[in-house]
Scaffold this motif. Sequence first.
Motif, PDB file in Angstrom:
ATOM      1  N   THR A  46     -18.062   9.336   6.339  1.00  0.00           N
ATOM      2  CA  THR A  46     -17.821   7.926   5.992  1.00  0.00           C
ATOM      3  C   THR A  46     -16.618   7.641   5.187  1.00  0.00           C
ATOM      4  O   THR A  46     -16.086   6.614   5.420  1.00  0.00           O
ATOM      5  CB  THR A  46     -18.974   7.751   4.920  1.00  0.00           C
ATOM      6  N   TYR A  72     -27.322   1.709   5.482  1.00  0.00           N
ATOM      7  CA  TYR A  72     -26.075   2.712   5.546  1.00  0.00           C
ATOM      8  C   TYR A  72     -24.757   2.013   5.360  1.00  0.00           C
ATOM      9  O   TYR A  72     -24.043   2.459   4.752  1.00  0.00           O
ATOM     10  CB  TYR A  72     -26.022   3.650   6.911  1.00  0.00           C
ATOM     11  N   THR A  74     -24.157  -0.525   3.399  1.00  0.00           N
ATOM     12  CA  THR A  74     -24.139  -0.195   1.872  1.00  0.00           C
ATOM     13  C   THR A  74     -23.306   0.827   1.307  1.00  0.00           C
ATOM     14  O   THR A  74     -22.644   0.500   0.289  1.00  0.00           O
ATOM     15  CB  THR A  74     -25.382  -0.502   1.023  1.00  0.00           C
ATOM     16  N   TYR A  75     -23.571   1.870   2.026  1.00  0.00           N
ATOM     17  CA  TYR A  75     -22.718   3.152   1.553  1.00  0.00           C
ATOM     18  C   TYR A  75     -21.084   3.069   1.863  1.00  0.00           C
ATOM     19  O   TYR A  75     -20.596   3.445   1.198  1.00  0.00           O
ATOM     20  CB  TYR A  75     -23.440   4.436   2.185  1.00  0.00           C
ATOM     21  N   LEU A  79     -18.102   2.960  -0.577  1.00  0.00           N
ATOM     22  CA  LEU A  79     -17.196   3.964  -0.509  1.00  0.00           C
ATOM     23  C   LEU A  79     -15.838   3.094  -0.457  1.00  0.00           C
ATOM     24  O   LEU A  79     -14.697   3.650  -1.054  1.00  0.00           O
ATOM     25  CB  LEU A  79     -17.322   5.035   0.575  1.00  0.00           C
ATOM     26  N   VAL A  97     -28.024   1.867  -0.512  1.00  0.00           N
ATOM     27  CA  VAL A  97     -28.095   3.442  -0.661  1.00  0.00           C
ATOM     28  C   VAL A  97     -27.362   3.850  -1.783  1.00  0.00           C
ATOM     29  O   VAL A  97     -26.119   3.369  -1.895  1.00  0.00           O
ATOM     30  CB  VAL A  97     -27.411   4.140   0.704  1.00  0.00           C
ATOM     31  N   ASP A  98     -28.013   4.685  -2.516  1.00  0.00           N
ATOM     32  CA  ASP A  98     -27.439   5.278  -3.895  1.00  0.00           C
ATOM     33  C   ASP A  98     -26.548   6.415  -3.399  1.00  0.00           C
ATOM     34  O   ASP A  98     -26.981   7.637  -3.032  1.00  0.00           O
ATOM     35  CB  ASP A  98     -28.504   5.757  -4.703  1.00  0.00           C
ATOM     36  N   PRO A  99     -24.893   6.322  -3.730  1.00  0.00           N
ATOM     37  CA  PRO A  99     -24.218   7.182  -3.112  1.00  0.00           C
ATOM     38  C   PRO A  99     -24.436   8.477  -3.968  1.00  0.00           C
ATOM     39  O   PRO A  99     -23.691   9.299  -3.615  1.00  0.00           O
ATOM     40  CB  PRO A  99     -22.887   6.542  -3.211  1.00  0.00           C
ATOM     41  N   LEU A 106     -32.321  11.538  -1.443  1.00  0.00           N
ATOM     42  CA  LEU A 106     -32.345  10.332  -0.460  1.00  0.00           C
ATOM     43  C   LEU A 106     -33.526  10.270   0.199  1.00  0.00           C
ATOM     44  O   LEU A 106     -34.058   9.064   0.708  1.00  0.00           O
ATOM     45  CB  LEU A 106     -31.096  10.312   0.085  1.00  0.00           C
ATOM     46  N   ASP A 232     -21.151  14.288   5.500  1.00  0.00           N
ATOM     47  CA  ASP A 232     -21.066  13.536   4.179  1.00  0.00           C
ATOM     48  C   ASP A 232     -21.724  14.464   3.074  1.00  0.00           C
ATOM     49  O   ASP A 232     -21.257  14.131   1.920  1.00  0.00           O
ATOM     50  CB  ASP A 232     -21.998  12.130   4.229  1.00  0.00           C
ATOM     51  N   THR A 233     -22.683  15.175   3.430  1.00  0.00           N
ATOM     52  CA  THR A 233     -23.784  15.885   2.337  1.00  0.00           C
ATOM     53  C   THR A 233     -23.594  17.287   2.482  1.00  0.00           C
ATOM     54  O   THR A 233     -23.626  17.769   3.625  1.00  0.00           O
ATOM     55  CB  THR A 233     -25.049  15.305   2.178  1.00  0.00           C
TER      56      THR A 233
END
Length: 238
Positions: A46, A72, A74-75, A79, A97-99, A106, A232-233
């Motif tokens: 992202t 997504y 919103t993410y 950012l 979405v809470d980053p 999530l 991303d994670t």
Amino acid sequence: DDLDFFYATDMSPDDPSEVETALANAERLAAGCAERSGDLLPYVSTRETVRDMDLIREALGQEQISYLGFSYGTYIGALYADEFPDRVRAMVLDGAVDPSLSFEELSLDQATGFDDALAAFLDDCASRDCAFGGDDPRASFESLMRAIDDEEQFAVVGGEERVLGPGEADLGVANALYAGEVGWGYLEEALRTAAQGDGSGLLELADSYTGREPGGRYSNQTEAFYAIGCIDTPAVAR
């Protein structure tokens, strides 16, 4: 191109054999992405996307952007605002979405939301003359999903004879719930026909969610979802 094997997977495994099947199919998907797009995979985060967005802004000759993002999206917007705060004129982020959440957090948060949405649908069904579920829609729903888990249902979508398994059934329900009350009528009818042994309605809803085209070809949204999410994670421990 053909992800039928992946979406037919039972993602609520009941025994070690089903767990291993789910893991093997996930590994098959990942290996295929690495084989065909390995050179691209490091560049689909992202963070890379928001830098691409800023290049688009520059190419358009705009000092600031206005942005509308859903889910997504919103993410991406969050950012972008974090990376380029002075280049944002206005943003609308819908279904944020809470980053700060991990992948596990999530996933649990989203699952809780779907549970709440399903409960609202079933409560509404119980309060009126619903086409599905009789006197106890919740018990009828659980019974139906167990039956599909035990034995796939025959289905026809777009003139193509197929089967509906537990993986596609879950996705079909989820897709209808995404629409809120607007989707309840579609879900009610799909569950009604499934209770009669015809899985076509739920399978059609699942195809709409996964981007499946007639003949078994898919859009690239599945690969994009997992490729972006995994870069991303942190990886989820097995």
